[in-house]
Design a protein around this motif. Structure first.
Motif, PDB file in Angstrom:
ATOM      1  N   MET A 282       0.845  -1.196   0.000  1.00  0.00           N
ATOM      2  CA  MET A 282       0.000   0.000   0.000  1.00  0.00           C
ATOM      3  C   MET A 282       0.882   1.249   0.000  1.00  0.00           C
ATOM      4  O   MET A 282       1.851   1.337   0.728  1.00  0.00           O
ATOM      5  N   VAL A 283       0.540   2.164  -0.832  1.00  0.00           N
ATOM      6  CA  VAL A 283       1.315   3.389  -0.923  1.00  0.00           C
ATOM      7  C   VAL A 283       0.746   4.426   0.035  1.00  0.00           C
ATOM      8  O   VAL A 283      -0.439   4.715   0.025  1.00  0.00           O
ATOM      9  N   GLU A 284       1.619   4.964   0.865  1.00  0.00           N
ATOM     10  CA  GLU A 284       1.163   5.961   1.838  1.00  0.00           C
ATOM     11  C   GLU A 284       1.764   7.321   1.515  1.00  0.00           C
ATOM     12  O   GLU A 284       2.819   7.410   0.900  1.00  0.00           O
ATOM     13  N   PRO A 285       1.121   8.373   1.937  1.00  0.00           N
ATOM     14  CA  PRO A 285       1.652   9.709   1.695  1.00  0.00           C
ATOM     15  C   PRO A 285       2.886   9.950   2.555  1.00  0.00           C
ATOM     16  O   PRO A 285       3.132   9.210   3.503  1.00  0.00           O
ATOM     17  N   PRO A 286       3.690  10.971   2.218  1.00  0.00           N
ATOM     18  CA  PRO A 286       4.862  11.282   3.018  1.00  0.00           C
ATOM     19  C   PRO A 286       4.481  11.540   4.474  1.00  0.00           C
ATOM     20  O   PRO A 286       3.345  11.907   4.769  1.00  0.00           O
ATOM     21  N   VAL A 287       5.457  11.323   5.362  1.00  0.00           N
ATOM     22  CA  VAL A 287       5.228  11.575   6.782  1.00  0.00           C
ATOM     23  C   VAL A 287       4.851  13.036   6.981  1.00  0.00           C
ATOM     24  O   VAL A 287       5.502  13.934   6.465  1.00  0.00           O
TER      25      VAL A 287
ATOM     26  N   TRP B 165      16.091   1.043  -1.388  1.00  0.00           N
ATOM     27  CA  TRP B 165      16.615   1.411  -0.067  1.00  0.00           C
ATOM     28  C   TRP B 165      17.376   2.727  -0.118  1.00  0.00           C
ATOM     29  O   TRP B 165      17.353   3.504   0.832  1.00  0.00           O
ATOM     30  N   SER B 166      18.070   2.973  -1.243  1.00  0.00           N
ATOM     31  CA  SER B 166      18.880   4.188  -1.340  1.00  0.00           C
ATOM     32  C   SER B 166      18.020   5.449  -1.417  1.00  0.00           C
ATOM     33  O   SER B 166      18.530   6.558  -1.267  1.00  0.00           O
ATOM     34  N   HIS B 167      16.722   5.249  -1.674  1.00  0.00           N
ATOM     35  CA  HIS B 167      15.837   6.422  -1.787  1.00  0.00           C
ATOM     36  C   HIS B 167      14.767   6.460  -0.692  1.00  0.00           C
ATOM     37  O   HIS B 167      13.883   7.317  -0.726  1.00  0.00           O
ATOM     38  N   ILE B 168      14.873   5.555   0.271  1.00  0.00           N
ATOM     39  CA  ILE B 168      13.782   5.452   1.246  1.00  0.00           C
ATOM     40  C   ILE B 168      13.574   6.734   2.049  1.00  0.00           C
ATOM     41  O   ILE B 168      12.448   7.179   2.268  1.00  0.00           O
ATOM     42  N   SER B 169      14.673   7.342   2.467  1.00  0.00           N
ATOM     43  CA  SER B 169      14.550   8.558   3.277  1.00  0.00           C
ATOM     44  C   SER B 169      13.857   9.667   2.482  1.00  0.00           C
ATOM     45  O   SER B 169      12.921  10.317   2.970  1.00  0.00           O
ATOM     46  N   ALA B 170      14.316   9.869   1.246  1.00  0.00           N
ATOM     47  CA  ALA B 170      13.703  10.901   0.402  1.00  0.00           C
ATOM     48  C   ALA B 170      12.255  10.538   0.078  1.00  0.00           C
ATOM     49  O   ALA B 170      11.382  11.411   0.014  1.00  0.00           O
ATOM     50  N   TYR B 171      11.999   9.258  -0.097  1.00  0.00           N
ATOM     51  CA  TYR B 171      10.624   8.805  -0.389  1.00  0.00           C
ATOM     52  C   TYR B 171       9.694   9.141   0.775  1.00  0.00           C
ATOM     53  O   TYR B 171       8.584   9.647   0.580  1.00  0.00           O
ATOM     54  N   ILE B 172      10.166   8.864   1.976  1.00  0.00           N
ATOM     55  CA  ILE B 172       9.355   9.154   3.171  1.00  0.00           C
ATOM     56  C   ILE B 172       9.041  10.645   3.249  1.00  0.00           C
ATOM     57  O   ILE B 172       7.933  11.037   3.633  1.00  0.00           O
ATOM     58  N   ASP B 173      10.017  11.471   2.883  1.00  0.00           N
ATOM     59  CA  ASP B 173       9.823  12.923   2.957  1.00  0.00           C
ATOM     60  C   ASP B 173       9.111  13.484   1.727  1.00  0.00           C
ATOM     61  O   ASP B 173       8.923  14.697   1.619  1.00  0.00           O
TER      62      ASP B 173
ATOM     63  N   GLU C  35      10.268  13.538  -1.335  1.00  0.00           N
ATOM     64  CA  GLU C  35      11.234  14.334  -2.097  1.00  0.00           C
ATOM     65  C   GLU C  35      11.870  13.589  -3.261  1.00  0.00           C
ATOM     66  O   GLU C  35      12.976  13.934  -3.672  1.00  0.00           O
ATOM     67  N   VAL C  36      11.197  12.560  -3.767  1.00  0.00           N
ATOM     68  CA  VAL C  36      11.724  11.909  -4.979  1.00  0.00           C
ATOM     69  C   VAL C  36      10.898  12.365  -6.180  1.00  0.00           C
ATOM     70  O   VAL C  36       9.719  12.703  -6.048  1.00  0.00           O
ATOM     71  N   GLU C  37      11.555  12.391  -7.332  1.00  0.00           N
ATOM     72  CA  GLU C  37      10.872  12.807  -8.560  1.00  0.00           C
ATOM     73  C   GLU C  37       9.685  11.883  -8.845  1.00  0.00           C
ATOM     74  O   GLU C  37       9.705  10.711  -8.470  1.00  0.00           O
ATOM     75  N   ALA C  38       8.714  12.418  -9.541  1.00  0.00           N
ATOM     76  CA  ALA C  38       7.474  11.671  -9.787  1.00  0.00           C
ATOM     77  C   ALA C  38       7.728  10.336 -10.492  1.00  0.00           C
ATOM     78  O   ALA C  38       7.128   9.311 -10.120  1.00  0.00           O
ATOM     79  N   ASP C  39       8.629  10.331 -11.485  1.00  0.00           N
ATOM     80  CA  ASP C  39       8.893   9.091 -12.234  1.00  0.00           C
ATOM     81  C   ASP C  39       9.487   8.025 -11.328  1.00  0.00           C
ATOM     82  O   ASP C  39       9.081   6.859 -11.369  1.00  0.00           O
ATOM     83  N   LEU C  40      10.461   8.442 -10.523  1.00  0.00           N
ATOM     84  CA  LEU C  40      11.107   7.494  -9.618  1.00  0.00           C
ATOM     85  C   LEU C  40      10.120   7.020  -8.556  1.00  0.00           C
ATOM     86  O   LEU C  40      10.077   5.835  -8.210  1.00  0.00           O
ATOM     87  N   ARG C  41       9.315   7.936  -8.071  1.00  0.00           N
ATOM     88  CA  ARG C  41       8.317   7.570  -7.066  1.00  0.00           C
ATOM     89  C   ARG C  41       7.365   6.494  -7.617  1.00  0.00           C
ATOM     90  O   ARG C  41       7.031   5.532  -6.932  1.00  0.00           O
ATOM     91  N   ALA C  42       6.969   6.678  -8.859  1.00  0.00           N
ATOM     92  CA  ALA C  42       6.072   5.699  -9.483  1.00  0.00           C
ATOM     93  C   ALA C  42       6.756   4.335  -9.584  1.00  0.00           C
ATOM     94  O   ALA C  42       6.132   3.299  -9.349  1.00  0.00           O
ATOM     95  N   GLU C  43       8.061   4.339  -9.929  1.00  0.00           N
ATOM     96  CA  GLU C  43       8.813   3.079 -10.006  1.00  0.00           C
ATOM     97  C   GLU C  43       8.894   2.409  -8.640  1.00  0.00           C
ATOM     98  O   GLU C  43       8.728   1.198  -8.510  1.00  0.00           O
ATOM     99  N   ILE C  44       9.187   3.223  -7.640  1.00  0.00           N
ATOM    100  CA  ILE C  44       9.285   2.674  -6.284  1.00  0.00           C
ATOM    101  C   ILE C  44       7.924   2.112  -5.860  1.00  0.00           C
ATOM    102  O   ILE C  44       7.837   1.016  -5.292  1.00  0.00           O
ATOM    103  N   ASP C  45       6.880   2.847  -6.137  1.00  0.00           N
ATOM    104  CA  ASP C  45       5.530   2.375  -5.781  1.00  0.00           C
ATOM    105  C   ASP C  45       5.224   1.036  -6.450  1.00  0.00           C
ATOM    106  O   ASP C  45       4.662   0.131  -5.825  1.00  0.00           O
ATOM    107  N   ARG C  46       5.614   0.923  -7.706  1.00  0.00           N
ATOM    108  CA  ARG C  46       5.380  -0.348  -8.423  1.00  0.00           C
ATOM    109  C   ARG C  46       6.164  -1.483  -7.764  1.00  0.00           C
ATOM    110  O   ARG C  46       5.657  -2.583  -7.597  1.00  0.00           O
ATOM    111  N   HIS C  47       7.406  -1.176  -7.387  1.00  0.00           N
ATOM    112  CA  HIS C  47       8.246  -2.182  -6.740  1.00  0.00           C
ATOM    113  C   HIS C  47       7.626  -2.606  -5.396  1.00  0.00           C
ATOM    114  O   HIS C  47       7.579  -3.788  -5.063  1.00  0.00           O
TER     115      HIS C  47
END
Lengths: 220, 81
Positions: A1-6, B9-17, B19-31
């Motif tokens: 599940m995809v969640e929004p940023p903290v 894993w290398s983008h997890i911190s930025a993902y949580i915040d 702060e990753v580009e939309a394309d990369l975010r979509a890839e991560i979400d798919r993964h």
């Protein structure tokens, strides 16, 4: 599940830069006691930054007081091109480093020992599932102690960033300014710090997750 | 582009915040949709970030504010800014 940023509740932008400038103007015009109101929101981040640096509560409190006094005495030098909190944290950091030099008790993880170039293993703890630990679990004192110990165990350059960014919820720009590092360094250090914390804490936090039927080791 | 676990894993911190580009975010979400390990790593990291941010983790010493403002009061009496 995809969640929004903290979500960050701190909202440094919401602190009212305009009213801060007005408060400073009034202090400089003679309403000295307003300085209490100006420094109050900064007390906790100052103390935590100094605690991170000095690793001693009494020293951190003493230098917090000296930082506040120095900020007051130098208030005319505050140019207003950053938030007051950023400026006063820079003072705190310098005062803390000065105290460290005076004490001549630089820790094993001294600032000189840690650089962004150093290599390390920042692989997270590999898990196949995660049961969320709710904030209510912090009612148990031992959870707070485990979290504090993990943060205290971070190399100093990572600990400072976690304290300002994750605990005091400052943004990347303000964190960078307060620590006199680049925004890129803030991101790198925060990433490494979170990975180190996850690896240190994940094996211990399971005991604080709500109990799940048929799952060993869990408890309410 | 297909990304692997290490890349996530290398983008997890930025993902949580966020702060990753939309394309990369979509890839991560798919993964994340198919990778239990990365989902658990992300959830646990996010959980840690939320827990350490709670004010109960680091509390100021008892009487801290009072001592600070009493000392400030003495300074305010002595000197102007």
């Amino acid at each position: 599940m995809v969640e929004p940023p903290v979500e960050r509740s701190g909202g440094s932008k919401a602190r009212g830069v305009a009213s801060e400038a007005e408060t400073i103007r009034r202090i400089l015009a003679g309403e000295r006691r307003l300085f209490h109101d100006l420094i109050r929101p900064c007390e906790r981040p100052i103390y935590l930054l100094l605690l991170s640096l000095l690793k001693n509560e009494a020293e951190a409190e003493d230098v917090t007081q000296e930082t506040a006094i120095k900020a007051y005495l130098n208030l005319r030098n505050f140019r207003g091109d950053s938030q007051f909190r950023t400026w006063v944290l820079s003072i705190a950091r310098n005062e803390g480093l000065g105290r460290l030099r005076k004490l001549a008790t630089r820790r094993e993880d001294s600032l000189e020992a840690d650089t962004d170039q150093q290599t390390g293993d920042y692989t997270p703890a590999i898990l196949t599932s995660w049961r969320e630990v709710p904030l209510e679990a912090l009612e148990r004192k031992e959870l707070g102690a485990i979290l504090r110990k993990a943060i205290a165990g971070l190399p100093e350059i990572y600990r400072n960033v976690v304290l300002l960014r994750d605990i005091e919820e400052m943004d990347i720009k303000e964190t960078a300014a307060a620590l006199d590092i680049t925004e890129g360094a803030v991101k790198v250090r925060l990433h490494r710090a979170r990975a180190l914390l996850q690896r240190a804490l994940a094996p211990q936090l399971g005991a604080f997750a709500p109990k799940r039927k048929g799952w060993f080791g869990g408890r309410a | 582009m297909r990304i692997d676990c290490q890349h996530v894993w290398s983008h997890i911190s930025a993902y949580i915040d966020g702060e990753v580009e939309a394309d990369l975010r979509a890839e991560i979400d798919r993964h994340l949709e198919t990778c239990e390990i990365c989902s658990a790593v992300l959830d646990s990291t996010r959980n840690v970030v939320v827990l350490v941010a709670d004010d109960r983790v680091f509390e100021l010493p008892a009487g801290f504010g009072q001592r600070l403002h009493e000392r400030l009061d003495r300074e305010l009496e002595l000197a102007g800014p």
